[in-house]
Motif scaffolding. Structure first.
Motif, PDB file in Angstrom:
ATOM      1  N   SER A 255     -36.787  40.292  -6.359  1.00  0.00           N
ATOM      2  CA  SER A 255     -35.402  40.336  -5.878  1.00  0.00           C
ATOM      3  C   SER A 255     -35.221  41.297  -4.718  1.00  0.00           C
ATOM      4  O   SER A 255     -34.252  41.180  -3.959  1.00  0.00           O
ATOM      5  N   GLU A 256     -36.149  42.237  -4.561  1.00  0.00           N
ATOM      6  CA  GLU A 256     -36.037  43.237  -3.499  1.00  0.00           C
ATOM      7  C   GLU A 256     -36.714  42.806  -2.204  1.00  0.00           C
ATOM      8  O   GLU A 256     -36.660  43.540  -1.210  1.00  0.00           O
ATOM      9  N   ARG A 257     -37.316  41.634  -2.188  1.00  0.00           N
ATOM     10  CA  ARG A 257     -37.900  41.125  -0.946  1.00  0.00           C
ATOM     11  C   ARG A 257     -36.781  40.979   0.082  1.00  0.00           C
ATOM     12  O   ARG A 257     -35.713  40.430  -0.226  1.00  0.00           O
ATOM     13  N   PRO A 258     -36.982  41.450   1.312  1.00  0.00           N
ATOM     14  CA  PRO A 258     -35.898  41.375   2.307  1.00  0.00           C
ATOM     15  C   PRO A 258     -35.327  39.970   2.499  1.00  0.00           C
ATOM     16  O   PRO A 258     -34.109  39.812   2.619  1.00  0.00           O
ATOM     17  N   ALA A 259     -36.167  38.946   2.515  1.00  0.00           N
ATOM     18  CA  ALA A 259     -35.667  37.579   2.702  1.00  0.00           C
ATOM     19  C   ALA A 259     -34.791  37.159   1.524  1.00  0.00           C
ATOM     20  O   ALA A 259     -33.765  36.486   1.707  1.00  0.00           O
ATOM     21  N   THR A 260     -35.172  37.559   0.317  1.00  0.00           N
ATOM     22  CA  THR A 260     -34.378  37.234  -0.869  1.00  0.00           C
ATOM     23  C   THR A 260     -33.034  37.947  -0.825  1.00  0.00           C
ATOM     24  O   THR A 260     -31.985  37.351  -1.105  1.00  0.00           O
ATOM     25  N   VAL A 261     -33.055  39.219  -0.454  1.00  0.00           N
ATOM     26  CA  VAL A 261     -31.808  39.988  -0.352  1.00  0.00           C
ATOM     27  C   VAL A 261     -30.868  39.337   0.654  1.00  0.00           C
ATOM     28  O   VAL A 261     -29.668  39.163   0.387  1.00  0.00           O
ATOM     29  N   ARG A 262     -31.404  38.936   1.801  1.00  0.00           N
ATOM     30  CA  ARG A 262     -30.558  38.319   2.832  1.00  0.00           C
ATOM     31  C   ARG A 262     -29.996  36.977   2.367  1.00  0.00           C
ATOM     32  O   ARG A 262     -28.817  36.678   2.598  1.00  0.00           O
ATOM     33  N   THR A 263     -30.810  36.170   1.694  1.00  0.00           N
ATOM     34  CA  THR A 263     -30.313  34.886   1.195  1.00  0.00           C
ATOM     35  C   THR A 263     -29.213  35.092   0.172  1.00  0.00           C
ATOM     36  O   THR A 263     -28.157  34.455   0.238  1.00  0.00           O
ATOM     37  N   LEU A 264     -29.425  36.000  -0.785  1.00  0.00           N
ATOM     38  CA  LEU A 264     -28.415  36.247  -1.812  1.00  0.00           C
ATOM     39  C   LEU A 264     -27.109  36.745  -1.207  1.00  0.00           C
ATOM     40  O   LEU A 264     -26.027  36.341  -1.639  1.00  0.00           O
ATOM     41  N   GLU A 265     -27.198  37.585  -0.187  1.00  0.00           N
ATOM     42  CA  GLU A 265     -25.994  38.095   0.466  1.00  0.00           C
ATOM     43  C   GLU A 265     -25.255  36.959   1.172  1.00  0.00           C
ATOM     44  O   GLU A 265     -24.029  36.850   1.073  1.00  0.00           O
ATOM     45  N   ARG A 266     -25.973  36.117   1.899  1.00  0.00           N
ATOM     46  CA  ARG A 266     -25.342  34.962   2.553  1.00  0.00           C
ATOM     47  C   ARG A 266     -24.692  34.035   1.541  1.00  0.00           C
ATOM     48  O   ARG A 266     -23.587  33.535   1.746  1.00  0.00           O
ATOM     49  N   GLU A 267     -25.374  33.812   0.416  1.00  0.00           N
ATOM     50  CA  GLU A 267     -24.852  32.903  -0.613  1.00  0.00           C
ATOM     51  C   GLU A 267     -23.581  33.475  -1.253  1.00  0.00           C
ATOM     52  O   GLU A 267     -22.642  32.739  -1.524  1.00  0.00           O
ATOM     53  N   ARG A 268     -23.576  34.788  -1.478  1.00  0.00           N
ATOM     54  CA  ARG A 268     -22.370  35.412  -2.037  1.00  0.00           C
ATOM     55  C   ARG A 268     -21.197  35.272  -1.084  1.00  0.00           C
ATOM     56  O   ARG A 268     -20.069  35.010  -1.497  1.00  0.00           O
ATOM     57  N   GLN A 269     -21.453  35.463   0.199  1.00  0.00           N
ATOM     58  CA  GLN A 269     -20.392  35.321   1.189  1.00  0.00           C
ATOM     59  C   GLN A 269     -19.913  33.875   1.274  1.00  0.00           C
ATOM     60  O   GLN A 269     -18.721  33.627   1.412  1.00  0.00           O
ATOM     61  N   ALA A 270     -20.836  32.930   1.155  1.00  0.00           N
ATOM     62  CA  ALA A 270     -20.461  31.515   1.210  1.00  0.00           C
ATOM     63  C   ALA A 270     -19.609  31.115   0.007  1.00  0.00           C
ATOM     64  O   ALA A 270     -18.749  30.237   0.102  1.00  0.00           O
ATOM     65  N   ALA A 271     -19.837  31.786  -1.127  1.00  0.00           N
ATOM     66  CA  ALA A 271     -19.079  31.474  -2.340  1.00  0.00           C
ATOM     67  C   ALA A 271     -17.640  31.934  -2.197  1.00  0.00           C
ATOM     68  O   ALA A 271     -16.749  31.455  -2.837  1.00  0.00           O
TER      69      ALA A 271
END
Length: 198
Positions: A182-198
């Motif tokens: 979960s701490e991989r930078p790409a994973t962090v960025r995807t999760l942040e984008r997904e939260r914003q999209a929600a």
């Protein structure tokens, strides 16, 4: 040109993360899909035969199912080192985890989430606890599913526990692995984008 058909906060989010991890030149097209809560619906612009995501198009090739897409992309971009290619050590284990996820892990996670049990299902797929034991026996010996380094199978297999944290087993090795993934930078960025999209 490679094109991924994607819907935020869905199974295709893992492929978006993989594309970033690979540094691959892939166009991402957002489409709508039918959601578990009944919202959304099929999108006419989505070429997936069932109007689901993810769906990867490479010229005349159409690839569906996350494990297949991950295999296709890690073979196509081997320099990223996210999956052993044909002839490299660990290829068999890599394929085994990709298919184990699709054929066992995801189904038993869905069945547990739906609170459904049946002897025929458990005889074929086993059950959630057996799946957890399989993960634990591997992750208690090494930090990642293929050994010392992160790969696409870690991204795929850790994903459900990021989206459904209540299903994260009470096992230190598995919890530490999910945290590392979960701490991989790409994973962090995807999760942040997904939260914003929600």
């Amino acid at each position: 040109m490679l094109t991924l058909y994607h819907s935020p906060n869905s199974r295709s989010s893992a492929i978006v993360t993989l594309i970033e991890e690979l540094g691959a030149d892939v166009e991402v097209k957002e489409v709508t899909v039918r959601r578990q809560d009944g919202s959304g619906g099929p999108d006419a612009s989505n070429p997936h035969p069932e109007k689901k995501v993810p769906y990867l198009v490479d010229g005349t090739e159409g690839i569906r199912e996350r494990g297949a897409i991950m295999l296709y992309l890690t073979d196509k971009f081997p320099e990223a080192g996210l999956g052993p290619i044909e002839g490299q050590p660990g290829r068999g284990e890599y394929l085994s985890w990709l298919f184990y996820y699709q054929g066992v892990m995801e189904p038993v996670i869905i069945l547990k989430f739906a609170q459904f049990t049946h002897p025929a299902v458990e005889a074929s797929l086993r059950d959630f606890d057996t799946m957890v034991a399989r993960l634990a026996e591997t992750l208690e010996k090494q930090p990642y599913l293929l050994g010392e380094t992160y790969s696409a199978v870690d991204l795929l297999c850790s994903g459900p526990f990021l989206w459904l944290p209540d299903m994260l087993p009470d096992n230190e090795a598995i919890r530490d692995w999910v945290k590392r993934c979960s701490e991989r930078p790409a994973t962090v960025r995807t999760l942040e984008r997904e939260r914003q999209a929600a």
